[in-house]
Design a protein around this motif. Structure first.
Motif, PDB file in Angstrom:
ATOM      1  N   LYS A 283       0.841  -1.198   0.000  1.00 15.99           N
ATOM      2  CA  LYS A 283       0.000   0.000   0.000  1.00 15.99           C
ATOM      3  C   LYS A 283       0.872   1.243   0.000  1.00 15.99           C
ATOM      4  O   LYS A 283       0.631   2.203  -0.750  1.00 15.99           O
ATOM      5  N   VAL A 284       1.903   1.259   0.852  1.00 16.76           N
ATOM      6  CA  VAL A 284       2.897   2.328   0.915  1.00 16.76           C
ATOM      7  C   VAL A 284       4.252   1.655   1.097  1.00 16.76           C
ATOM      8  O   VAL A 284       4.382   0.721   1.888  1.00 16.76           O
ATOM      9  N   GLY A 285       5.261   2.118   0.371  1.00 16.96           N
ATOM     10  CA  GLY A 285       6.573   1.478   0.489  1.00 16.96           C
ATOM     11  C   GLY A 285       7.223   1.712   1.830  1.00 16.96           C
ATOM     12  O   GLY A 285       7.719   0.792   2.473  1.00 16.96           O
ATOM     13  N   LEU A 286       7.236   2.989   2.267  1.00 18.40           N
ATOM     14  CA  LEU A 286       7.857   3.363   3.540  1.00 18.40           C
ATOM     15  C   LEU A 286       7.019   4.456   4.172  1.00 18.40           C
ATOM     16  O   LEU A 286       6.744   5.479   3.539  1.00 18.40           O
ATOM     17  N   PHE A 287       6.616   4.257   5.417  1.00 15.67           N
ATOM     18  CA  PHE A 287       5.832   5.252   6.150  1.00 15.67           C
ATOM     19  C   PHE A 287       6.646   5.723   7.342  1.00 15.67           C
ATOM     20  O   PHE A 287       6.926   4.959   8.267  1.00 15.67           O
ATOM     21  N   LEU A 288       7.041   6.996   7.314  1.00 18.33           N
ATOM     22  CA  LEU A 288       7.803   7.580   8.418  1.00 18.33           C
ATOM     23  C   LEU A 288       6.826   8.248   9.378  1.00 18.33           C
ATOM     24  O   LEU A 288       6.169   9.218   9.026  1.00 18.33           O
ATOM     25  N   CYS A 289       6.764   7.758  10.583  1.00 14.85           N
ATOM     26  CA  CYS A 289       5.797   8.242  11.562  1.00 14.85           C
ATOM     27  C   CYS A 289       6.414   9.344  12.422  1.00 14.85           C
ATOM     28  O   CYS A 289       7.519   9.808  12.188  1.00 14.85           O
ATOM     29  N   TRP A 290       5.683   9.727  13.427  1.00 16.85           N
ATOM     30  CA  TRP A 290       6.034  10.841  14.291  1.00 16.85           C
ATOM     31  C   TRP A 290       7.341  10.593  15.044  1.00 16.85           C
ATOM     32  O   TRP A 290       7.561   9.508  15.572  1.00 16.85           O
ATOM     33  N   ARG A 291       8.219  11.589  15.083  1.00 13.96           N
ATOM     34  CA  ARG A 291       9.476  11.565  15.829  1.00 13.96           C
ATOM     35  C   ARG A 291      10.444  10.488  15.346  1.00 13.96           C
ATOM     36  O   ARG A 291      11.241   9.969  16.118  1.00 13.96           O
TER      37      ARG A 291
END
Length: 303
Positions: A283-291
């Motif tokens: 769905k998404v290759g890389l998801f960078l989350c908070w902090r």
């Protein structure tokens, strides 16, 4: 009386660098052979191609840790293999496959409240002790609102499990229990290595798996974890997720065909390294989350 003079020659501190490589060997503590336990075929230390067999091998390692080496073959997974500090879980290449069993779900018929260790369902026929579960309802159906556990007993239609519920789940709000779960879990551990095998989420025959506390591989509240040479594929959720961590490295791996994020560093996970990895058809290759800061992402393919 004769005077005696002593001359003491002191090696300059700068000269001690030549001894930096010196190792004290078998002087104070006995030298021990590193522990390696094999699992899989009939000639292995622990025969069996299930997550239970792998867990027996992990639990049999000494307190100082060691390596569990899995044979080539298909391991059926109904609950995540739980790794602890100083443990290495390695396969025999892509032919070592950890595959989730088919999914099952049932509504629960009595409200499941915060802190409880049981839930009563309409149909318990597809559940069994040792199986992972997720507990949800409509207000609490994702991220940190989802309760996860492993079944410890079943009495009629009541499931008993090992981890307290984290919310009040009302049955009439689409209260649901599924047997969703990760294949490999690292929770509250330090210095862990996972490498050289395939994780198959069996996406087409499983219900959605929440991404904050579940994935093909899930790492939570842990440090110094390396994932290398893995192929994580077809998870009905996220491929590799790490939350509230420090110094997690994912390298030389492939994540494909996942219904959620291919990789999800999140919830305050600094000092991650993601390199030489191919993340595709997720769905998404890389998801960078908070902090997620002080993180290195290089030489990867996302497509």
């Amino acid at each position: 009386m004769k005077k005696i003079f002593f001359i003491i020659l002191l090696t300059p501190l700068i000269g001690f660098s030549q001894y930096d490589h010196f190792v004290v060997d078998a002087l104070v503590n006995p030298k021990k052979q590193a522990s390696v336990i094999t699992v899989g075929g009939a000639s292995s230390d622990v025969p069996g191609f299930t997550n239970q067999a792998i867990q027996i091998a992990v639990n049999a390692l000494p307190t100082e840790g060691g390596t569990v080496k899995m044979d080539a073959g298909l391991f059926k997974v109904m609950a995540p293999v739980r790794l602890r500090s100083n443990v290495r879980l390695i396969g025999s290449g892509p032919a070592t496959i950890l595959k989730r069993i088919d999914g099952f779900r049932s509504k629960f018929i009595i409200d499941a409240d915060y802190g409880e260790l049981r839930v009563t369902v309409e149909d318990a026929s597809g559940f069994k002790p040792g199986m992972s579960i997720q507990v949800t309802n409509k207000p609490y159906a994702e991220c940190w609102d989802v309760s996860t556990a492993v079944i410890t007993d079943i009495v009629k239609d009541t499931l008993y499990f090992d981890t307290h519920l984290i919310r009040d789940y009302e049955a009439h709000l689409d209260g649901m229990v599924t047997n969703g779960g990760s294949c490999v879990s690292v929770h509250g551990a330090d210095n862990v290595y996972i490498g050289d095998f395939t994780v198959d989420g069996n996406k087409e025959k499983n219900y959605p798996l929440d991404g904050c506390n579940g994935g093909g591989v899930v790492i939570i509240k842990s440090a110094n974890v390396t994932v290398e040479g893995l192929h994580v594929k077809d998870v009905n959720g996220e491929g590799i997720t790490w939350q509230i961590t420090e110094n997690v490295t994912v390298r030389n791996s492939e994540i494909s065909g996942c219904a959620g994020m291919g990789m999800h560093p999140g919830s305050g996970s600094p000092k991650s390294v993601i390199e030489n990895t191919n993340s595709h058809h997720n769905k998404v290759g890389l998801f960078l989350c908070w902090r997620v800061h002080h993180t290195l992402v290089r030489n990867n393919r996302f497509h």
